[in-house]
Design a protein around this motif. Structure first.
Motif, mmCIF file in Angstrom:
data_model
loop_
_atom_site.group_PDB
_atom_site.id
_atom_site.type_symbol
_atom_site.label_atom_id
_atom_site.label_comp_id
_atom_site.label_asym_id
_atom_site.label_seq_id
_atom_site.Cartn_x
_atom_site.Cartn_y
_atom_site.Cartn_z
ATOM 1 N N THR A 308 -10.906 28.028 -29.671
ATOM 2 C CA THR A 308 -11.132 27.930 -31.129
ATOM 3 C C THR A 308 -11.707 29.246 -31.656
ATOM 4 O OG1 THR A 308 -11.579 25.579 -30.853
ATOM 5 C CG2 THR A 308 -12.320 26.588 -32.909
ATOM 6 N N VAL A 309 -12.686 29.790 -30.912
ATOM 7 C CA VAL A 309 -13.311 31.048 -31.362
ATOM 8 C C VAL A 309 -12.268 32.164 -31.408
ATOM 9 C CG1 VAL A 309 -15.139 32.726 -30.887
ATOM 10 C CG2 VAL A 309 -15.511 30.315 -30.312
ATOM 11 N N VAL A 310 -11.437 32.233 -30.361
ATOM 12 C CA VAL A 310 -10.389 33.268 -30.306
ATOM 13 C C VAL A 310 -9.422 33.101 -31.478
ATOM 14 C CG1 VAL A 310 -8.325 33.970 -28.970
ATOM 15 C CG2 VAL A 310 -10.557 33.760 -27.837
ATOM 16 N N SER A 311 -9.070 31.860 -31.798
ATOM 17 C CA SER A 311 -8.150 31.618 -32.912
ATOM 18 C C SER A 311 -8.777 32.053 -34.236
ATOM 19 C CB SER A 311 -7.796 30.125 -32.997
ATOM 20 O OG SER A 311 -7.185 29.713 -31.803
ATOM 21 N N ALA A 336 -7.341 30.132 -18.452
ATOM 22 C CA ALA A 336 -6.229 29.176 -18.561
ATOM 23 C C ALA A 336 -6.406 28.274 -19.780
ATOM 24 C CB ALA A 336 -6.158 28.342 -17.277
ATOM 25 N N ALA A 337 -7.642 27.847 -20.045
ATOM 26 C CA ALA A 337 -7.872 26.946 -21.187
ATOM 27 C C ALA A 337 -7.650 27.672 -22.515
ATOM 28 C CB ALA A 337 -9.291 26.380 -21.119
ATOM 29 N N VAL A 338 -8.062 28.949 -22.580
ATOM 30 C CA VAL A 338 -7.844 29.722 -23.820
ATOM 31 C C VAL A 338 -6.339 29.910 -24.038
ATOM 32 C CG1 VAL A 338 -8.158 31.962 -24.955
ATOM 33 C CG2 VAL A 338 -10.074 30.912 -23.727
ATOM 34 N N LEU A 339 -5.629 30.313 -22.983
ATOM 35 C CA LEU A 339 -4.195 30.566 -23.122
ATOM 36 C C LEU A 339 -3.438 29.291 -23.494
ATOM 37 C CD1 LEU A 339 -3.551 33.009 -20.132
ATOM 38 C CD2 LEU A 339 -3.995 33.572 -22.532
ATOM 39 N N ASP A 340 -3.981 28.159 -23.068
ATOM 40 C CA ASP A 340 -3.332 26.884 -23.351
ATOM 41 C C ASP A 340 -3.543 26.437 -24.800
ATOM 42 O OD1 ASP A 340 -2.041 24.395 -22.605
ATOM 43 O OD2 ASP A 340 -4.027 23.494 -22.860
ATOM 44 N N ALA A 341 -4.737 26.741 -25.347
ATOM 45 C CA ALA A 341 -5.091 26.086 -26.612
ATOM 46 C C ALA A 341 -5.275 27.009 -27.824
ATOM 47 C CB ALA A 341 -6.379 25.269 -26.404
ATOM 48 N N ALA A 342 -5.388 28.315 -27.609
ATOM 49 C CA ALA A 342 -5.620 29.196 -28.772
ATOM 50 C C ALA A 342 -4.322 29.415 -29.548
ATOM 51 C CB ALA A 342 -6.181 30.534 -28.306
ATOM 52 N N HIS A 343 -4.459 29.861 -30.788
ATOM 53 C CA HIS A 343 -3.289 30.103 -31.639
ATOM 54 C C HIS A 343 -2.418 31.215 -31.029
ATOM 55 C CE1 HIS A 343 -0.880 31.175 -35.087
ATOM 56 N NE2 HIS A 343 -1.316 30.077 -35.689
ATOM 57 N N PRO A 344 -1.095 30.979 -30.929
ATOM 58 C CA PRO A 344 -0.229 31.978 -30.271
ATOM 59 C C PRO A 344 -0.316 33.366 -30.888
ATOM 60 C CG PRO A 344 0.998 29.964 -30.767
ATOM 61 C CD PRO A 344 -0.362 29.790 -31.361
ATOM 62 N N VAL A 345 -0.486 33.456 -32.192
ATOM 63 C CA VAL A 345 -0.546 34.793 -32.813
ATOM 64 C C VAL A 345 -1.860 35.483 -32.447
ATOM 65 C CG1 VAL A 345 -0.404 36.092 -34.970
ATOM 66 C CG2 VAL A 345 0.985 34.047 -34.669
ATOM 67 N N ALA A 346 -2.927 34.701 -32.320
ATOM 68 C CA ALA A 346 -4.205 35.286 -31.884
ATOM 69 C C ALA A 346 -4.073 35.786 -30.448
ATOM 70 C CB ALA A 346 -5.327 34.252 -31.983
#
Ligand SMILES: [Zn+2]
Length: 385
Positions: A308-311, A336-346
Motif C-alpha cells: 500500500t505504501v509503495v502504491s 514477494a508480497a509487495v510485488l503481488d499486491a502493489a499497483h503495477p505502475v508503481a
C-alpha cells in the motif's frame, strides 16, 4: 566591508556555501558564475566562509597550461558530530564527520534509567572524540529514537516499551550540557536518510523500513525525510491487520507490530529458547524450521502493508534494515508480497526491494547527514557571521 552587514537572501554567504555543497567542488570562477555575484562580492563571501573554516581546497582544475585554478568545497570533513542510534535494548554511539563517514562506534545497553543512558551517551561520545583525535572538530549531537518526533516542537513520543524517553526531555537534557546544536530524529527516518545518501542519487525517493524490537519506516523525498504534520509519517508498525487480533504494546489489538515485529517473534519463539532479537536471528541463520517459518510470515505481513505504501508514494528504492528486517528470508517474503499486491505502475518505477546497504550503520550515517544539512543550512551559516 563588515561581514555583519552582508545581506541575507539568495547571495548570502550561507547560500554561496549551499551552492558549493550541492554542486561542488568548483573553482571560484565557476562558483561566481553559478551564484551570479560580482567578483568583489564573491571574494568577500569566500573570505567570510574561510574565516569560519567552512571551506577547503580539494585539488586543482585540470589545465592545458598556465596557472591551475583551485577547486573549492564545503569543509564537511573538518567537522564531527556525535551520533547515537537509540533502540529499545541498545544504543550505538559513533563519531562521524559531516560527509557522513563514521570513524568510531561503540554499543551500550539501554536497559537502565534513561537519564543514566543519556549521560553514558555523552561520556562515550567524548571518549570516541578523544580516541579519534577529533575533539576540536566537534560541532553537534544527533540522536535517533524510536517513535514520533514532532517537527515543530522537537518533542518525541517513545514507544510504550521505552518508559521515560518521551517529551522534549531527550533534546533538553543533552542541550543543557552542550554548547553545540542537538538534533532528535525518528530512527527509521535516520535509517532511510542514511540509505538515501548511500544510494548517491539526490533525486531518489526511498522508503526505508526498520524491523527490530518494533517496526517503523521513513520516506525520503527530494533529499529530505518526509516527517508529516505531527511526525508520524511512516509509522506503519501500528497499522491494523484485519486478520489479526494479537494485543500490541500500544494497547490496541491487531497491529502489524504485534504480529511481525522482533518483539512478537521473540514471544512466539520463547518456547524454543529465544529471549532477544539476536536469538531469533541465530535460530533463522541455523535454519531452524519454526524460526524460518515465523520470520517468513512476518516478512509477508510487512510486505502486505508496504504494498500500500509503495502504491501511494511510488518510490524507486525500498530498503529493509534492523536485525530482523535485513534477514534474507524476511526480505524475500516482503518483496514477494509487495510485488503481488502493489499497483503495477508503481512497481514499474521500483528498482529494488533490498536489505539496507549500510547494515547496522544506516541510521548513524543518516544522523550525520542530517546534522550536515542542519549545520550548513544557509540560515545557520549566516547566523555565525
Ligand atoms: Zn500497536
Amino acid at each position: 566591508m563588515d561581514v555583519n552587514a552582508l545581506p541575507a537572501g539568495p547571495a548570502s554567504p550561507g547560500h554561496v556555501l549551499e551552492v558549493l555543497r550541492r554542486g561542488g567542488p568548483m573553482t571560484r570562477q565557476e562558483l561566481q558564475a553559478r551564484v551570479g555575484l560580482s567578483r568583489a562580492t564573491m571574494v568577500e563571501r569566500l573570505d567570510a566562509l574561510g574565516r569560519l573554516k567552512l571551506l577547503r581546497t580539494v585539488g586543482h582544475q585540470a589545465s592545458s597550461g598556465g596557472r591551475r585554478a583551485e577547486l573549492l568545497a564545503a569543509d564537511e570533513v573538518g567537522r564531527c558530530a556525535v551520533v547515537a542510534d537509540i533502540g529499545v535494548s541498545h544504543v550505538t554511539v559513533a563519531v562521524a564527520d559531516l560527509t557522513a563517514t563514521v570513524h568510531a562506534t561503540r554499543r551500550l545497553s539501554t536497559r537502565q534509567d534513561p537519564d543514566v543512558v543519556l549521560q553514558q551517551v555523552l561520556s562515550l561520545g567524548r571518549e570516541l572524540l578523544a580516541e579519534t583525535g577529533r575533539a576540536n572538530d566537534f560541532c553537534a549531537v544527533a540522536v535517533g529514537v524510536p517513535g514520533q518526533v514532532d517537527p515543530t516542537s522537537g518533542a518525541n513520543t517513545a514507544p510504550p516499551t521505552m518508559p521515560g524517553w518521551s517529551g522534549t526531555w531527550v533534546h533538553d537534557t543533552l542541550a543543557a550540557q552542550l554548547d553545540v546544536p542537538v538534533l532528535v530524529e525518528n530512527d527509521a527516518n535516520a535509517l532511510a536518510f542514511g540509505e538515501h545518501l548511500a544510494d548517491g542519487a539526490p533525486s531518489t525517493t526511498l522508503l526505508g523500513v526498520k524491523v527490530a524490537t518494533g517496526i517503523g519506516s521513513g520516506v525520503v523525498f527530494g533529499r529530505r525525510p518526509y516527517r508529516g504534520v505531527t511526525g508520524s509519517a511512516g509509522e506503519i508498525g501500528h497499522v491494523k491487520l484485519a486478520s489479526h487480533q494479537e494485543r500490541c504494546s500500544c494497547g490496541r489489538t491487531g497491529c502489524l507490530a504485534a504480529a511481525a515485529s522482533g518483539r512478537a517473534l521473540i514471544r512466539r519463539l520463547r518456547s524454543s529458547g529465544a529471549r532477544t532479537l539476536l536469538d531469533v536471528v541465530r535460530q533463522v541463520e541455523q535454519g531452524r524450521p519454526e524460526a524460518v517459518a515465523l520470520v517468513t510470515e512476518a516478512g509477508h505481513l510487512l510486505g502486505g502493508v508496504l504494498a500500500t505504501v509503495v502504491s501511494i508514494i511510488n518510490p524507486q528504492q525500498v530498503r529493509l534494515g534492523g536485525p530482523i528486517g535485513a534477514l534474507p528470508e524476511f526480505v524475500a517474503a516482503a518483496r514477494a508480497a509487495v510485488l503481488d499486491a502493489a499497483h503495477p505502475v508503481a512497481l514499474r518505477g521500483l528498482r529494488e526491494i533490498a536489505p539496507a546497504r549500510l547494515g547496522d550503520s544506516a541510521a548513524l550515517v543518516g544522523l550525520a547527514g542530517l546534522t550536515a544539512d542542519a549545520v550548513f543550512a544557509p540560515a545557520a551559516v549566516n547566523a555565525l557571521l
